[in-house]
Design a protein around this motif. Sequence first.
Motif, PDB file in Angstrom:
ATOM      1  N   GLY A   1       4.154  65.690 -24.774  1.00 45.01           N
ATOM      2  CA  GLY A   1       3.249  64.709 -25.376  1.00 45.01           C
ATOM      3  C   GLY A   1       3.794  64.142 -26.678  1.00 45.01           C
ATOM      4  N   VAL A   2       2.865  63.797 -27.552  1.00 44.41           N
ATOM      5  CA  VAL A   2       3.239  63.163 -28.815  1.00 44.41           C
ATOM      6  C   VAL A   2       3.767  64.169 -29.825  1.00 44.41           C
ATOM      7  CG1 VAL A   2       1.557  61.303 -28.493  1.00 44.41           C
ATOM      8  CG2 VAL A   2       0.873  63.395 -29.688  1.00 44.41           C
ATOM      9  N   VAL A   3       3.640  65.437 -29.489  1.00 43.33           N
ATOM     10  CA  VAL A   3       4.064  66.474 -30.438  1.00 43.33           C
ATOM     11  C   VAL A   3       5.547  66.357 -30.753  1.00 43.33           C
ATOM     12  CG1 VAL A   3       4.281  68.965 -30.783  1.00 43.33           C
ATOM     13  CG2 VAL A   3       2.221  68.025 -29.722  1.00 43.33           C
ATOM     14  N   ASP A   4       6.359  65.926 -29.758  1.00 41.92           N
ATOM     15  CA  ASP A   4       7.798  65.855 -29.991  1.00 41.92           C
ATOM     16  C   ASP A   4       8.187  64.743 -30.947  1.00 41.92           C
ATOM     17  OD1 ASP A   4       7.296  63.692 -28.423  1.00 41.92           O
ATOM     18  OD2 ASP A   4       8.954  64.022 -27.015  1.00 41.92           O
ATOM     19  N   ASP A   5       7.234  63.922 -31.390  1.00 43.48           N
ATOM     20  CA  ASP A   5       7.532  62.890 -32.382  1.00 43.48           C
ATOM     21  C   ASP A   5       7.618  63.458 -33.792  1.00 43.48           C
ATOM     22  OD1 ASP A   5       7.549  60.922 -30.440  1.00 43.48           O
ATOM     23  OD2 ASP A   5       5.416  60.444 -30.700  1.00 43.48           O
ATOM     24  N   TYR A   6       7.256  64.708 -33.947  1.00 46.21           N
ATOM     25  CA  TYR A   6       7.246  65.322 -35.281  1.00 46.21           C
ATOM     26  C   TYR A   6       8.011  66.653 -35.268  1.00 46.21           C
ATOM     27  CZ  TYR A   6       3.405  62.009 -35.437  1.00 46.21           C
ATOM     28  OH  TYR A   6       2.657  60.853 -35.339  1.00 46.21           O
ATOM     29  N   PRO A   7       9.279  66.607 -34.845  1.00 47.37           N
ATOM     30  CA  PRO A   7      10.040  67.864 -34.696  1.00 47.37           C
ATOM     31  C   PRO A   7      10.386  68.530 -36.025  1.00 47.37           C
ATOM     32  CG  PRO A   7      11.496  65.993 -34.405  1.00 47.37           C
ATOM     33  CD  PRO A   7      10.112  65.429 -34.522  1.00 47.37           C
ATOM     34  N   TYR A   8      10.362  67.784 -37.123  1.00 44.06           N
ATOM     35  CA  TYR A   8      10.813  68.331 -38.397  1.00 44.06           C
ATOM     36  C   TYR A   8       9.868  69.390 -38.957  1.00 44.06           C
ATOM     37  CZ  TYR A   8       8.221  63.957 -39.033  1.00 44.06           C
ATOM     38  OH  TYR A   8       7.334  62.916 -38.900  1.00 44.06           O
ATOM     39  N   TYR A   9       8.671  69.514 -38.397  1.00 41.30           N
ATOM     40  CA  TYR A   9       7.759  70.530 -38.903  1.00 41.30           C
ATOM     41  C   TYR A   9       8.009  71.904 -38.275  1.00 41.30           C
ATOM     42  CZ  TYR A   9       5.104  66.888 -41.234  1.00 41.30           C
ATOM     43  OH  TYR A   9       4.737  65.862 -42.065  1.00 41.30           O
ATOM     44  N   ALA A  10       8.726  71.954 -37.170  1.00 42.66           N
ATOM     45  CA  ALA A  10       9.032  73.244 -36.550  1.00 42.66           C
ATOM     46  C   ALA A  10       9.970  74.084 -37.428  1.00 42.66           C
ATOM     47  CB  ALA A  10       9.630  73.031 -35.156  1.00 42.66           C
ATOM     48  N   PRO A  11      11.076  73.521 -37.937  1.00 45.26           N
ATOM     49  CA  PRO A  11      11.905  74.321 -38.849  1.00 45.26           C
ATOM     50  C   PRO A  11      11.150  74.759 -40.097  1.00 45.26           C
ATOM     51  CG  PRO A  11      13.119  72.404 -38.083  1.00 45.26           C
ATOM     52  CD  PRO A  11      11.708  72.208 -37.638  1.00 45.26           C
ATOM     53  N   LEU A  12      10.224  73.901 -40.569  1.00 46.62           N
ATOM     54  CA  LEU A  12       9.420  74.296 -41.714  1.00 46.62           C
ATOM     55  C   LEU A  12       8.566  75.519 -41.382  1.00 46.62           C
ATOM     56  CD1 LEU A  12       8.285  73.802 -44.563  1.00 46.62           C
ATOM     57  CD2 LEU A  12       6.615  72.242 -43.527  1.00 46.62           C
ATOM     58  N   GLY A  13       7.965  75.531 -40.202  1.00 47.68           N
ATOM     59  CA  GLY A  13       7.177  76.684 -39.793  1.00 47.68           C
ATOM     60  C   GLY A  13       8.012  77.938 -39.682  1.00 47.68           C
ATOM     61  N   ALA A  14       9.235  77.810 -39.149  1.00 49.94           N
ATOM     62  CA  ALA A  14      10.125  78.971 -39.049  1.00 49.94           C
ATOM     63  C   ALA A  14      10.481  79.508 -40.420  1.00 49.94           C
ATOM     64  CB  ALA A  14      11.387  78.584 -38.280  1.00 49.94           C
TER      65      ALA A  14
ATOM     66  N   ALA B   1      16.394  81.334 -37.031  1.00 48.37           N
ATOM     67  CA  ALA B   1      15.055  80.872 -36.661  1.00 48.37           C
ATOM     68  C   ALA B   1      14.914  79.372 -36.889  1.00 48.37           C
ATOM     69  CB  ALA B   1      13.999  81.633 -37.463  1.00 48.37           C
ATOM     70  N   VAL B   2      15.420  78.879 -37.997  1.00 47.26           N
ATOM     71  CA  VAL B   2      15.339  77.436 -38.279  1.00 47.26           C
ATOM     72  C   VAL B   2      16.134  76.647 -37.248  1.00 47.26           C
ATOM     73  CG1 VAL B   2      16.055  75.657 -39.931  1.00 47.26           C
ATOM     74  CG2 VAL B   2      14.864  77.698 -40.746  1.00 47.26           C
ATOM     75  N   GLY B   3      17.321  77.146 -36.896  1.00 47.70           N
ATOM     76  CA  GLY B   3      18.121  76.454 -35.886  1.00 47.70           C
ATOM     77  C   GLY B   3      17.449  76.434 -34.528  1.00 47.70           C
ATOM     78  N   LEU B   4      16.877  77.542 -34.117  1.00 48.34           N
ATOM     79  CA  LEU B   4      16.175  77.598 -32.829  1.00 48.34           C
ATOM     80  C   LEU B   4      14.951  76.680 -32.829  1.00 48.34           C
ATOM     81  CD1 LEU B   4      16.309  81.433 -32.039  1.00 48.34           C
ATOM     82  CD2 LEU B   4      17.565  79.601 -30.886  1.00 48.34           C
ATOM     83  N   ALA B   5      14.223  76.659 -33.944  1.00 48.26           N
ATOM     84  CA  ALA B   5      13.038  75.799 -34.023  1.00 48.26           C
ATOM     85  C   ALA B   5      13.425  74.326 -33.910  1.00 48.26           C
ATOM     86  CB  ALA B   5      12.299  76.063 -35.332  1.00 48.26           C
ATOM     87  N   TRP B   6      14.504  73.941 -34.563  1.00 45.64           N
ATOM     88  CA  TRP B   6      14.947  72.547 -34.495  1.00 45.64           C
ATOM     89  C   TRP B   6      15.427  72.184 -33.093  1.00 45.64           C
ATOM     90  CZ3 TRP B   6      14.124  68.285 -36.820  1.00 45.64           C
ATOM     91  CH2 TRP B   6      14.996  67.194 -36.694  1.00 45.64           C
ATOM     92  N   TRP B   7      15.971  73.172 -32.371  1.00 47.74           N
ATOM     93  CA  TRP B   7      16.436  72.928 -31.001  1.00 47.74           C
ATOM     94  C   TRP B   7      15.259  72.826 -30.030  1.00 47.74           C
ATOM     95  CZ3 TRP B   7      16.442  76.504 -26.720  1.00 47.74           C
ATOM     96  CH2 TRP B   7      17.114  76.020 -25.603  1.00 47.74           C
ATOM     97  N   VAL B   8      14.219  73.622 -30.239  1.00 46.14           N
ATOM     98  CA  VAL B   8      13.068  73.640 -29.336  1.00 46.14           C
ATOM     99  C   VAL B   8      12.128  72.464 -29.591  1.00 46.14           C
ATOM    100  CG1 VAL B   8      10.972  74.928 -28.729  1.00 46.14           C
ATOM    101  CG2 VAL B   8      13.163  76.135 -28.976  1.00 46.14           C
ATOM    102  N   ALA B   9      11.978  72.065 -30.834  1.00 52.13           N
ATOM    103  CA  ALA B   9      10.956  71.087 -31.216  1.00 52.13           C
ATOM    104  C   ALA B   9      10.991  69.784 -30.407  1.00 52.13           C
ATOM    105  CB  ALA B   9      11.061  70.781 -32.706  1.00 52.13           C
ATOM    106  N   PRO B  10      12.150  69.174 -30.160  1.00 47.99           N
ATOM    107  CA  PRO B  10      12.147  67.904 -29.414  1.00 47.99           C
ATOM    108  C   PRO B  10      11.705  68.032 -27.961  1.00 47.99           C
ATOM    109  CG  PRO B  10      14.189  68.190 -30.653  1.00 47.99           C
ATOM    110  CD  PRO B  10      13.482  69.498 -30.658  1.00 47.99           C
ATOM    111  N   HIS B  11      11.631  69.249 -27.441  1.00 46.63           N
ATOM    112  CA  HIS B  11      11.258  69.458 -26.047  1.00 46.63           C
ATOM    113  C   HIS B  11       9.767  69.740 -25.864  1.00 46.63           C
ATOM    114  CE1 HIS B  11      15.538  69.541 -25.098  1.00 46.63           C
ATOM    115  NE2 HIS B  11      15.708  70.444 -26.070  1.00 46.63           N
TER     116      HIS B  11
END
Length: 371
Positions: free
Chosen positions: A52-65, A39-49
């Motif tokens: 808008g400005v959301v992709d500037d903060y990809p490091y919070y997606a693995p945290l959510g996973a 889940a953490v790996g998938l979140a880190w892969w999806v986050a940059p995509h």
Amino acid sequence: MTDTTSRGRVRAHASAIRRAARQATDPARLLLVAKTALAVGLAWWVAPHMPGVVDDYPYYAPLGALISMYPTLMGSVRSGLQTILGLAAGIGLATLVILTVGPNWWTIPVVVGLAVLISGTGWFGSGREYVPMAALFVLIIGGQNADDYSLGYLVQTAVGVTIGLLVNVLIAPAPLTAQAAARVDAFRAHLATHLHDIGDAISASWPPERDQWADDAASLADTTREIRTALADADDSRRGNPRALLTRARPRDVWAEMDALDAIAHHIRDISDAVADTIWERPAAIELDPVLPDPLTAACHAVADALAFGADDTSEAHLARGQAARALRHLLETVDDRTIEVHRSMGPGVLTAMHLRRILILARPARESAE
């Protein structure tokens, strides 16, 4: 007693280490490890995509996973939603400050204190720690881009939580009912063994060579709490779990059995304390009548044999219960006779007889106990 206590503590620590190692390498735990990594790996892969400005903060997606990965599906849902709610509350508090007086040397600690206060209401569950954290991050890290940061923080965390939930649904964990039931069975066997040890101690030379039963008596309450927690987790593991449809376990029966074992554990603790007081001449010791050790020992062993069968309806189980009833009846008759002869009823023999009678009743199937 110093050496005895030291040996007991060493055994307790060794047992705790072994139990911790087994829990860490349990198959269900290893599955959770693998799903969390995925889940953490998938979140880190999806986050940059993200747009808008959301992709500037990809490091919070693995945290959510990571936050959303729990051993049970309902636990994951609760944790994920509560975390999102906590983040939203913290971001809302920070937004109020930004729109009014702005972040400064006194508004930041005031807002964080208020967030800690709100998090103590119980509304946010496992997400309560994220209320002050989100408020602090938005005010300090967000800075001039607090709006973009808040949006990225919340959305990316939600993305990670969603991915974690999807992984947990697609690779559904096995219901924990069987494991919990096995722990109940093991606890019943442990109680029976404990009662056998007490019977051996009563008839052995005093002080007896084996004294672990006296040390283990105090841990019975902790064991019952752990098993009740395991049963609650097992119930939780079945909610919303498609794999639970494939099992035929009946959790309510296990809960009823655990209630009986919990009561039996209380009786065994009282017996252990009374016998240990007498053996080691503690302040609460009461002399044991010299006629009682043999019938006491026989009754302890017979009731322990019956307890080990649980609610089994086999001929062996019925035979064990019958033998326990006869041994207990002989003990009660001996206690009554000695009470009349020596004009004294107080003693560990009387107390043990009363508790053994209750244990035998609780150890029987519900139908036999009612009769």
